[in-house]
Design a protein around this motif. Structure first.
Motif, PDB file in Angstrom:
ATOM      1  N   GLY A  48       8.522  -3.448   1.577  1.00 51.07           N
ATOM      2  CA  GLY A  48       9.280  -2.207   1.614  1.00 51.07           C
ATOM      3  C   GLY A  48      10.217  -2.194   0.416  1.00 51.07           C
ATOM      4  N   PRO A  49      11.218  -1.321   0.435  1.00 54.77           N
ATOM      5  CA  PRO A  49      12.170  -1.243  -0.684  1.00 54.77           C
ATOM      6  C   PRO A  49      12.849  -2.598  -0.931  1.00 54.77           C
ATOM      7  CG  PRO A  49      12.469   0.599   0.825  1.00 54.77           C
ATOM      8  CD  PRO A  49      11.508  -0.339   1.482  1.00 54.77           C
ATOM      9  N   GLN A  50      13.000  -2.948  -2.193  1.00 55.80           N
ATOM     10  CA  GLN A  50      13.597  -4.218  -2.594  1.00 55.80           C
ATOM     11  C   GLN A  50      14.697  -3.973  -3.617  1.00 55.80           C
ATOM     12  OE1 GLN A  50      12.467  -7.456  -1.482  1.00 55.80           O
ATOM     13  NE2 GLN A  50      11.441  -6.127  -0.006  1.00 55.80           N
ATOM     14  N   ILE A  72      10.548 -15.728  -8.280  1.00 54.94           N
ATOM     15  CA  ILE A  72      10.865 -14.559  -9.088  1.00 54.94           C
ATOM     16  C   ILE A  72       9.577 -13.765  -9.290  1.00 54.94           C
ATOM     17  CG2 ILE A  72      11.719 -13.750 -11.318  1.00 54.94           C
ATOM     18  CD1 ILE A  72      13.831 -15.054  -9.488  1.00 54.94           C
ATOM     19  N   VAL A  73       9.649 -12.468  -8.988  1.00 58.93           N
ATOM     20  CA  VAL A  73       8.494 -11.580  -9.067  1.00 58.93           C
ATOM     21  C   VAL A  73       8.839 -10.450 -10.038  1.00 58.93           C
ATOM     22  CG1 VAL A  73       7.000 -10.042  -7.742  1.00 58.93           C
ATOM     23  CG2 VAL A  73       7.902 -12.111  -6.663  1.00 58.93           C
ATOM     24  N   THR A  74       7.949 -10.200 -10.998  1.00 56.44           N
ATOM     25  CA  THR A  74       8.141  -9.103 -11.939  1.00 56.44           C
ATOM     26  C   THR A  74       7.693  -7.805 -11.280  1.00 56.44           C
ATOM     27  OG1 THR A  74       7.724 -10.595 -13.791  1.00 56.44           O
ATOM     28  CG2 THR A  74       7.562  -8.226 -14.241  1.00 56.44           C
ATOM     29  N   ALA A  75       8.583  -6.810 -11.267  1.00 58.66           N
ATOM     30  CA  ALA A  75       8.283  -5.514 -10.645  1.00 58.66           C
ATOM     31  C   ALA A  75       7.767  -4.547 -11.705  1.00 58.66           C
ATOM     32  CB  ALA A  75       9.532  -4.952  -9.979  1.00 58.66           C
ATOM     33  N   ILE A  76       6.570  -4.005 -11.459  1.00 58.89           N
ATOM     34  CA  ILE A  76       5.921  -3.078 -12.383  1.00 58.89           C
ATOM     35  C   ILE A  76       5.925  -1.684 -11.772  1.00 58.89           C
ATOM     36  CG2 ILE A  76       3.787  -2.534 -13.637  1.00 58.89           C
ATOM     37  CD1 ILE A  76       5.075  -5.235 -14.437  1.00 58.89           C
ATOM     38  N   GLY A  93      10.184   3.920  -2.210  1.00 66.45           N
ATOM     39  CA  GLY A  93       8.792   3.518  -2.306  1.00 66.45           C
ATOM     40  C   GLY A  93       8.516   2.153  -1.704  1.00 66.45           C
ATOM     41  N   MET A  94       7.355   1.619  -2.026  1.00 65.05           N
ATOM     42  CA  MET A  94       6.916   0.326  -1.503  1.00 65.05           C
ATOM     43  C   MET A  94       6.299  -0.468  -2.650  1.00 65.05           C
ATOM     44  SD  MET A  94       5.201   1.486   2.104  1.00 65.05           S
ATOM     45  CE  MET A  94       5.152  -0.155   2.816  1.00 65.05           C
ATOM     46  N   SER A  95       5.938  -1.703  -2.370  1.00 62.64           N
ATOM     47  CA  SER A  95       5.336  -2.549  -3.390  1.00 62.64           C
ATOM     48  C   SER A  95       4.176  -3.342  -2.815  1.00 62.64           C
ATOM     49  CB  SER A  95       6.363  -3.542  -3.944  1.00 62.64           C
ATOM     50  OG  SER A  95       7.372  -2.879  -4.645  1.00 62.64           O
ATOM     51  N   LEU A 107       3.708  -4.451  -7.605  1.00 63.11           N
ATOM     52  CA  LEU A 107       3.251  -3.156  -8.100  1.00 63.11           C
ATOM     53  C   LEU A 107       3.942  -2.070  -7.284  1.00 63.11           C
ATOM     54  CD1 LEU A 107      -0.566  -3.928  -8.432  1.00 63.11           C
ATOM     55  CD2 LEU A 107       1.239  -4.190 -10.160  1.00 63.11           C
ATOM     56  N   MET A 108       4.885  -1.376  -7.898  1.00 65.85           N
ATOM     57  CA  MET A 108       5.671  -0.361  -7.205  1.00 65.85           C
ATOM     58  C   MET A 108       4.872   0.925  -7.085  1.00 65.85           C
ATOM     59  SD  MET A 108       9.234  -1.191  -9.179  1.00 65.85           S
ATOM     60  CE  MET A 108      10.038   0.274  -8.572  1.00 65.85           C
ATOM     61  N   VAL A 109       4.679   1.384  -5.851  1.00 67.96           N
ATOM     62  CA  VAL A 109       3.912   2.593  -5.558  1.00 67.96           C
ATOM     63  C   VAL A 109       4.741   3.488  -4.641  1.00 67.96           C
ATOM     64  CG1 VAL A 109       1.690   1.435  -5.873  1.00 67.96           C
ATOM     65  CG2 VAL A 109       2.725   1.510  -3.596  1.00 67.96           C
ATOM     66  N   ASP A 110       4.299   4.727  -4.460  1.00 69.79           N
ATOM     67  CA  ASP A 110       5.028   5.639  -3.586  1.00 69.79           C
ATOM     68  C   ASP A 110       4.859   5.237  -2.120  1.00 69.79           C
ATOM     69  OD1 ASP A 110       5.602   6.959  -5.929  1.00 69.79           O
ATOM     70  OD2 ASP A 110       4.340   8.689  -5.501  1.00 69.79           O
ATOM     71  N   GLN A 111       3.641   4.885  -1.758  1.00 71.24           N
ATOM     72  CA  GLN A 111       3.350   4.574  -0.359  1.00 71.24           C
ATOM     73  C   GLN A 111       2.146   3.645  -0.299  1.00 71.24           C
ATOM     74  OE1 GLN A 111       2.535   8.119   1.867  1.00 71.24           O
ATOM     75  NE2 GLN A 111       2.538   7.082   3.832  1.00 71.24           N
ATOM     76  N   VAL A 112       2.162   2.713   0.656  1.00 76.39           N
ATOM     77  CA  VAL A 112       1.019   1.836   0.898  1.00 76.39           C
ATOM     78  C   VAL A 112       0.317   2.356   2.142  1.00 76.39           C
ATOM     79  CG1 VAL A 112       0.251  -0.508   1.441  1.00 76.39           C
ATOM     80  CG2 VAL A 112       2.145  -0.156  -0.157  1.00 76.39           C
ATOM     81  N   GLY A 113      -0.993   2.486   2.050  1.00 76.61           N
ATOM     82  CA  GLY A 113      -1.777   3.005   3.166  1.00 76.61           C
ATOM     83  C   GLY A 113      -2.326   1.891   4.028  1.00 76.61           C
ATOM     84  N   GLU A 114      -3.654   1.842   4.118  1.00 78.88           N
ATOM     85  CA  GLU A 114      -4.318   0.887   4.984  1.00 78.88           C
ATOM     86  C   GLU A 114      -5.366   0.128   4.184  1.00 78.88           C
ATOM     87  OE1 GLU A 114      -6.089   3.375   7.956  1.00 78.88           O
ATOM     88  OE2 GLU A 114      -7.105   4.595   6.488  1.00 78.88           O
ATOM     89  N   VAL A 115      -6.005  -0.808   4.841  1.00 84.36           N
ATOM     90  CA  VAL A 115      -7.132  -1.495   4.229  1.00 84.36           C
ATOM     91  C   VAL A 115      -8.385  -0.688   4.565  1.00 84.36           C
ATOM     92  CG1 VAL A 115      -8.529  -3.594   4.193  1.00 84.36           C
ATOM     93  CG2 VAL A 115      -6.039  -3.757   4.369  1.00 84.36           C
TER      94      VAL A 115
END
Length: 168
Positions: A48-50, A72-76, A93-95, A107-115
């Protein structure tokens, strides 16, 4: 984000839509109104948001870094990487966290869906009408009933990161 052409393991739709071939699994993400797929085997985590710390002199696509369980994670910012405008609404957003060469990237995206499990034989090469910038980062597409699922090539999406590390 259900889609009738997507084969979701354990759903009633799986058997009805099995086209006799093997399937590929993708974690879906929405950026703007477009659905993207990231191969499930490359995904380490969904966040979720970080709280993100800016990195001075980093390319605009690098939003910063975050701490994930001591790593440490690089946020794109995938939106910027794909040449899309900034979001009009302030939504954190979410990652989707992926491992690339032993390094973690968010990977920063607006929303994460499903598999989604999609039939491998439904895969198509990138159409000529796909945005050239998206084509650069896409492995191909799957035409779903209501959406086009653009498959992201994580290696190409993060390719600029190697040159940033060498320069630094």
């Amino acid at each position: 984000m259900s889609d009738k052409n997507a084969l979701v393991p354990g759903s009633d739709r799986s058997t009805a839509l099995d086209l006799g071939g093997s399937t590929k699994d993708f974690v879906t993400a929405t950026i703007g109104k477009q659905m993207f797929g990231i191969p499930v085997l490359t995904v380490q985590d969904v966040l979720g948001p970080q709280r993100i710390t800016r990195i001075p002199l980093a390319p605009p696509e690098v939003a910063g870094s975050l701490n994930l369980r001591g790593r440490i994670v690089t946020a794109i910012d995938v939106r910027k990487r794909l040449g899309l405008r900034n979001k009009e609404v302030e939504d954190p957003g979410m990652s989707i966290v992926v491992d690339q060469g032993g390094e973690l990237y968010s990977l920063m995206v607006d929303q994460v869906g499903e598999v989604l499990s999609v039939p491998q034989n439904a895969f198509e090469r990138n159409p000529a009408t796909l945005d050239p910038r998206w084509r650069e980062f896409s492995d191909g597409i799957f035409r779903l009933e209501k959406n086009l699922l653009v498959i992201l090539d994580v290696t190409r999406l993060l390719d600029f990161a190697g040159s940033v590390k060498q320069a630094g």
